[in-house]
Design a protein around this motif. Structure first.
Motif, PDB file in Angstrom:
ATOM      1  N   ALA A  25       0.829  -1.206   0.000  1.00 50.01           N
ATOM      2  CA  ALA A  25       0.000   0.000   0.000  1.00 50.01           C
ATOM      3  C   ALA A  25       0.865   1.259   0.000  1.00 50.01           C
ATOM      4  CB  ALA A  25      -0.913  -0.007   1.226  1.00 50.01           C
ATOM      5  N   ARG A  26       2.136   1.113   0.379  1.00 51.73           N
ATOM      6  CA  ARG A  26       3.040   2.265   0.463  1.00 51.73           C
ATOM      7  C   ARG A  26       4.246   2.127  -0.461  1.00 51.73           C
ATOM      8  NH1 ARG A  26       3.667   6.468   3.836  1.00 51.73           N
ATOM      9  NH2 ARG A  26       5.726   7.210   4.454  1.00 51.73           N
ATOM     10  N   HIS A  27       4.668   0.872  -0.720  1.00 50.13           N
ATOM     11  CA  HIS A  27       5.888   0.608  -1.477  1.00 50.13           C
ATOM     12  C   HIS A  27       5.603  -0.322  -2.655  1.00 50.13           C
ATOM     13  CE1 HIS A  27       8.188   2.242   1.900  1.00 50.13           C
ATOM     14  NE2 HIS A  27       7.648   1.339   2.717  1.00 50.13           N
ATOM     15  N   LEU A  28       6.559  -0.379  -3.577  1.00 52.69           N
ATOM     16  CA  LEU A  28       6.643  -1.491  -4.512  1.00 52.69           C
ATOM     17  C   LEU A  28       7.484  -2.567  -3.837  1.00 52.69           C
ATOM     18  CD1 LEU A  28       7.345   0.440  -7.837  1.00 52.69           C
ATOM     19  CD2 LEU A  28       5.194  -0.623  -7.133  1.00 52.69           C
ATOM     20  N   VAL A  29       7.029  -3.805  -3.913  1.00 51.51           N
ATOM     21  CA  VAL A  29       7.661  -4.872  -3.134  1.00 51.51           C
ATOM     22  C   VAL A  29       8.169  -5.965  -4.066  1.00 51.51           C
ATOM     23  CG1 VAL A  29       7.394  -6.489  -1.234  1.00 51.51           C
ATOM     24  CG2 VAL A  29       6.080  -4.364  -1.238  1.00 51.51           C
ATOM     25  N   ALA A  30       9.483  -6.163  -4.089  1.00 53.29           N
ATOM     26  CA  ALA A  30      10.102  -7.200  -4.921  1.00 53.29           C
ATOM     27  C   ALA A  30      10.107  -8.517  -4.151  1.00 53.29           C
ATOM     28  CB  ALA A  30      11.521  -6.795  -5.305  1.00 53.29           C
ATOM     29  N   CYS A  31       8.924  -9.053  -3.989  1.00 51.51           N
ATOM     30  CA  CYS A  31       8.758 -10.229  -3.145  1.00 51.51           C
ATOM     31  C   CYS A  31       7.464 -10.925  -3.523  1.00 51.51           C
ATOM     32  CB  CYS A  31       8.729  -9.796  -1.682  1.00 51.51           C
ATOM     33  SG  CYS A  31       8.339 -11.073  -0.499  1.00 51.51           S
ATOM     34  N   PRO A  32       7.455 -12.245  -3.638  1.00 49.92           N
ATOM     35  CA  PRO A  32       6.217 -12.948  -3.956  1.00 49.92           C
ATOM     36  C   PRO A  32       5.263 -12.969  -2.768  1.00 49.92           C
ATOM     37  CG  PRO A  32       7.956 -14.515  -3.538  1.00 49.92           C
ATOM     38  CD  PRO A  32       8.595 -13.155  -3.514  1.00 49.92           C
ATOM     39  N   PRO A  33       3.992 -13.246  -3.006  1.00 48.95           N
ATOM     40  CA  PRO A  33       3.051 -13.368  -1.893  1.00 48.95           C
ATOM     41  C   PRO A  33       3.397 -14.555  -1.008  1.00 48.95           C
ATOM     42  CG  PRO A  33       2.034 -14.051  -3.952  1.00 48.95           C
ATOM     43  CD  PRO A  33       3.348 -13.456  -4.300  1.00 48.95           C
ATOM     44  N   GLN A  34       2.830 -14.569   0.183  1.00 45.36           N
ATOM     45  CA  GLN A  34       3.208 -15.569   1.177  1.00 45.36           C
ATOM     46  C   GLN A  34       2.944 -16.996   0.718  1.00 45.36           C
ATOM     47  OE1 GLN A  34       1.085 -15.373   4.934  1.00 45.36           O
ATOM     48  NE2 GLN A  34       2.901 -16.062   6.051  1.00 45.36           N
ATOM     49  N   ASP A  35       1.845 -17.220   0.008  1.00 46.85           N
ATOM     50  CA  ASP A  35       1.527 -18.587  -0.401  1.00 46.85           C
ATOM     51  C   ASP A  35       2.529 -19.116  -1.419  1.00 46.85           C
ATOM     52  OD1 ASP A  35       0.599 -16.812  -2.337  1.00 46.85           O
ATOM     53  OD2 ASP A  35      -1.041 -18.113  -2.954  1.00 46.85           O
ATOM     54  N   VAL A  36       3.174 -18.224  -2.173  1.00 39.43           N
ATOM     55  CA  VAL A  36       4.231 -18.637  -3.094  1.00 39.43           C
ATOM     56  C   VAL A  36       5.551 -18.787  -2.339  1.00 39.43           C
ATOM     57  CG1 VAL A  36       5.594 -17.964  -5.112  1.00 39.43           C
ATOM     58  CG2 VAL A  36       3.128 -17.585  -5.092  1.00 39.43           C
ATOM     59  N   ALA A  37       5.864 -17.815  -1.493  1.00 37.09           N
ATOM     60  CA  ALA A  37       7.147 -17.831  -0.784  1.00 37.09           C
ATOM     61  C   ALA A  37       7.295 -19.067   0.098  1.00 37.09           C
ATOM     62  CB  ALA A  37       7.286 -16.565   0.057  1.00 37.09           C
ATOM     63  N   ARG A  38       6.240 -19.476   0.749  1.00 33.14           N
ATOM     64  CA  ARG A  38       6.375 -20.606   1.672  1.00 33.14           C
ATOM     65  C   ARG A  38       6.726 -21.899   0.949  1.00 33.14           C
ATOM     66  NH1 ARG A  38       1.402 -23.544   2.369  1.00 33.14           N
ATOM     67  NH2 ARG A  38       2.021 -24.073   4.492  1.00 33.14           N
ATOM     68  N   VAL A  39       6.413 -21.995  -0.355  1.00 30.69           N
ATOM     69  CA  VAL A  39       6.708 -23.217  -1.096  1.00 30.69           C
ATOM     70  C   VAL A  39       8.208 -23.360  -1.330  1.00 30.69           C
ATOM     71  CG1 VAL A  39       6.288 -24.517  -3.222  1.00 30.69           C
ATOM     72  CG2 VAL A  39       4.436 -23.208  -2.177  1.00 30.69           C
ATOM     73  N   PHE A  40       8.905 -22.249  -1.590  1.00 36.90           N
ATOM     74  CA  PHE A  40      10.353 -22.386  -1.771  1.00 36.90           C
ATOM     75  C   PHE A  40      11.128 -22.199  -0.477  1.00 36.90           C
ATOM     76  CE2 PHE A  40       9.547 -17.965  -3.367  1.00 36.90           C
ATOM     77  CZ  PHE A  40      10.301 -17.252  -2.461  1.00 36.90           C
ATOM     78  N   LEU A  41      10.524 -21.601   0.543  1.00 41.79           N
ATOM     79  CA  LEU A  41      11.200 -21.479   1.829  1.00 41.79           C
ATOM     80  C   LEU A  41      11.180 -22.791   2.604  1.00 41.79           C
ATOM     81  CD1 LEU A  41       9.961 -17.963   3.018  1.00 41.79           C
ATOM     82  CD2 LEU A  41      12.301 -18.577   2.375  1.00 41.79           C
ATOM     83  N   ASP A  42      10.143 -23.575   2.427  1.00 41.82           N
ATOM     84  CA  ASP A  42       9.969 -24.841   3.150  1.00 41.82           C
ATOM     85  C   ASP A  42      10.407 -25.994   2.249  1.00 41.82           C
ATOM     86  OD1 ASP A  42       8.941 -27.238   4.288  1.00 41.82           O
ATOM     87  OD2 ASP A  42       7.391 -26.112   5.350  1.00 41.82           O
ATOM     88  N   LYS A  43      11.484 -26.683   2.616  1.00 40.34           N
ATOM     89  CA  LYS A  43      12.047 -27.731   1.757  1.00 40.34           C
ATOM     90  C   LYS A  43      11.069 -28.874   1.510  1.00 40.34           C
ATOM     91  CE  LYS A  43      15.997 -25.612   1.358  1.00 40.34           C
ATOM     92  NZ  LYS A  43      15.579 -24.355   2.003  1.00 40.34           N
ATOM     93  N   ARG A  44      10.199 -29.163   2.456  1.00 39.75           N
ATOM     94  CA  ARG A  44       9.218 -30.222   2.218  1.00 39.75           C
ATOM     95  C   ARG A  44       8.264 -29.829   1.111  1.00 39.75           C
ATOM     96  NH1 ARG A  44       4.055 -31.141   3.586  1.00 39.75           N
ATOM     97  NH2 ARG A  44       3.970 -29.304   4.952  1.00 39.75           N
ATOM     98  N   LEU A  45       7.786 -28.596   1.138  1.00 40.40           N
ATOM     99  CA  LEU A  45       6.868 -28.120   0.102  1.00 40.40           C
ATOM    100  C   LEU A  45       7.580 -27.995  -1.237  1.00 40.40           C
ATOM    101  CD1 LEU A  45       4.890 -25.395   2.101  1.00 40.40           C
ATOM    102  CD2 LEU A  45       4.288 -27.783   1.700  1.00 40.40           C
ATOM    103  N   THR A  46       8.876 -27.649  -1.199  1.00 39.45           N
ATOM    104  CA  THR A  46       9.659 -27.596  -2.433  1.00 39.45           C
ATOM    105  C   THR A  46       9.698 -28.962  -3.100  1.00 39.45           C
ATOM    106  OG1 THR A  46      11.046 -25.792  -1.595  1.00 39.45           O
ATOM    107  CG2 THR A  46      11.930 -27.089  -3.420  1.00 39.45           C
ATOM    108  N   GLY A  47       9.923 -30.003  -2.315  1.00 37.57           N
ATOM    109  CA  GLY A  47       9.948 -31.352  -2.854  1.00 37.57           C
ATOM    110  C   GLY A  47       8.628 -31.760  -3.469  1.00 37.57           C
TER     111      GLY A  47
END
Length: 409
Positions: free
Chosen positions: A111-133
């Motif tokens: 709402a204030r910035h441009l954010v170079a970051c995916p939404p949480q539901d996308v980020a958690r898939v590559f942050l969590d190795k089990r979900l990555t697999g």
């Protein structure tokens, strides 16, 4: 572009964003420094947002301001509050912990910035190795066999079915490396596996037990890409030459080169995860069959990010201009990017190279190879000496403190 245009990785563009908005680079380590130097050279005002003295990027001549914020691993909400209070700009997380914090509050920050970051539901898939697999399996990308025991009883039941040696790896990397100082542990016996798993379990750090992919550390490959509307606009590959610690550590020397075998699986896993913008996918060549196996995926700038910039693919500037201007600027990359360029982590590689020479793993010529070709260092730069000087001073202070303790102890 209107005030309501949307960009990959952001919500609607903030209405009061200036023509050349400042970049807020979260994290002052190697990846953050590469982003700072890229944007600073392009005339972008850069604020380095750091939590610790050891984040040497804040000393760069390309930094126009430094902001100290809470450590995202300890107080993610505090970091988000600090960033939310900054003037409108472009927020670029460069560590897993800052990315996790920002993705969880992306709508608020957007709402204030441009954010170079995916939404949480996308980020958690590559942050969590089990979900990555799980994503790799859906995408048809070959990955090491991975299991996730949730209790000592589950681990005991699995041990007889696991092939040793294997790896104990964190589901979320930064928590494990902060606790143990390494990315993962190799275990060769059932007792060592139980001990490594229990140490993490007692600290409430989720881990996976993963098949060990045999082969030298030179089998590691990086696939970097920038994705717009599901399609890659540029791709860059490189080979790891040395890791520190050896075999299972962080890259200390990397060389650019075309590795076409990882492009198709890299595209598939990034598409399956729904990543828009920058992505880094790591593979390792399996010595048993020659296939490249998926090791991990990152949705933020990677440690050796300065290499791509030196070769003609300026991912940080591409990201910034795409978010700010709403277009892919062809001046930020060359499809015929340079090969045989080295990236060297000057904090770790000299010692790593000497250790391999002394052990007979490499000849003197092989150890010196990255230094004899065109190269870029992680921190050292003649025109931007501050981060290197600060790191050396910090190292010397630590050595002096250890010496004093030995003398007085």
């Amino acid at each position: 572009m209107t005030a309501t245009d949307e960009e990959p990785g952001t919500s609607a563009r903030p209405v009061d964003l200036p023509a050349t908005p400042p970049a807020y680079v979260l994290g002052g380590y190697e990846a953050g420094l590469a982003v700072i130097r890229s944007l600073g050279r392009a005339g972008v005002p850069v604020t380095s947002v750091v939590a610790a003295e050891r984040e040497h990027a804040r000393r760069s001549t390309h930094v126009t301001a430094v902001r100290t914020a809470p450590d995202p691993a300890e107080d993610p909400d505090g970091l988000v509050d600090a960033v939310a209070d900054l003037a409108p700009g472009v927020v670029i997380p460069t560590t897993d912990e800052s990315l996790e914090a920002v993705s969880a509050h992306r709508d608020r920050l957007a709402a204030r910035h441009l954010v170079a970051c995916p939404p949480q539901d996308v980020a958690r898939v590559f942050l969590d190795k089990r979900l990555t697999g799980e994503a790799a399996e859906r995408a048809g990308v070959v990955a090491p066999r991975t299991v996730t025991p949730a209790s000592p009883e589950e681990l005991a039941a699995l041990i007889t079915h696991l092939q040793l040696p294997c790896l104990v790896k964190p589901r979320e990397s930064y928590r494990y490396s902060r606790a143990f100082g390494v990315k993962m542990h190799r275990v060769d016996t059932a007792d060592a596996l139980r001990e490594a798993w229990l140490r993490a379990h007692e600290l409430d750090i989720g881990v996976v037990v993963q098949e060990l992919i045999p082969g030298p550390e030179t089998g590691g490959i990086n696939y970097n890409t920038y994705v717009v509307d599901g399609e890659p606009v540029v791709e860059f590959t490189s080979r790891k030459l040395r890791l520190a610690p050896r075999n299972f550590g962080f890259p200390s020397a990397v060389v650019s080169g075309r590795v076409p075998e990882v492009v198709a699986p890299g595209r598939r896993i990034v598409r399956e995860m729904g990543i828009e913008g920058f992505a880094n996918v790591e593979f390792k060549r399996d010595a048993r069959d020659g296939a490249y196996k998926l090791m991990e995926v990152n949705g933020r700038p990677n440690m050796s990010g300065a290499l791509a910039v030196a070769c003609g693919v300026d991912f940080p500037l591409l990201t910034y201009r795409h978010l700010v201007e709403g277009r892919v600027d062809p001046a930020t990359f060359r499809p015929d990017w340079d090969v045989d360029v080295a990236w060297i982590n000057d904090a770790t590689d000299p010692r790593a190279a000497v250790a391999r020479w002394r052990s007979g793993e490499a000849t003197l010529r092989e150890g010196a190879a990255p230094y004899t070709r065109r190269r870029v260092f992680a921190s050292f730069a003649l025109r931007d000496p501050g981060p290197f000087v600060d790191r050396v001073r910090a190292r010397n202070r630590r050595r002096a403190q250890r010496l004093r303790r030995r003398i007085t102890g």
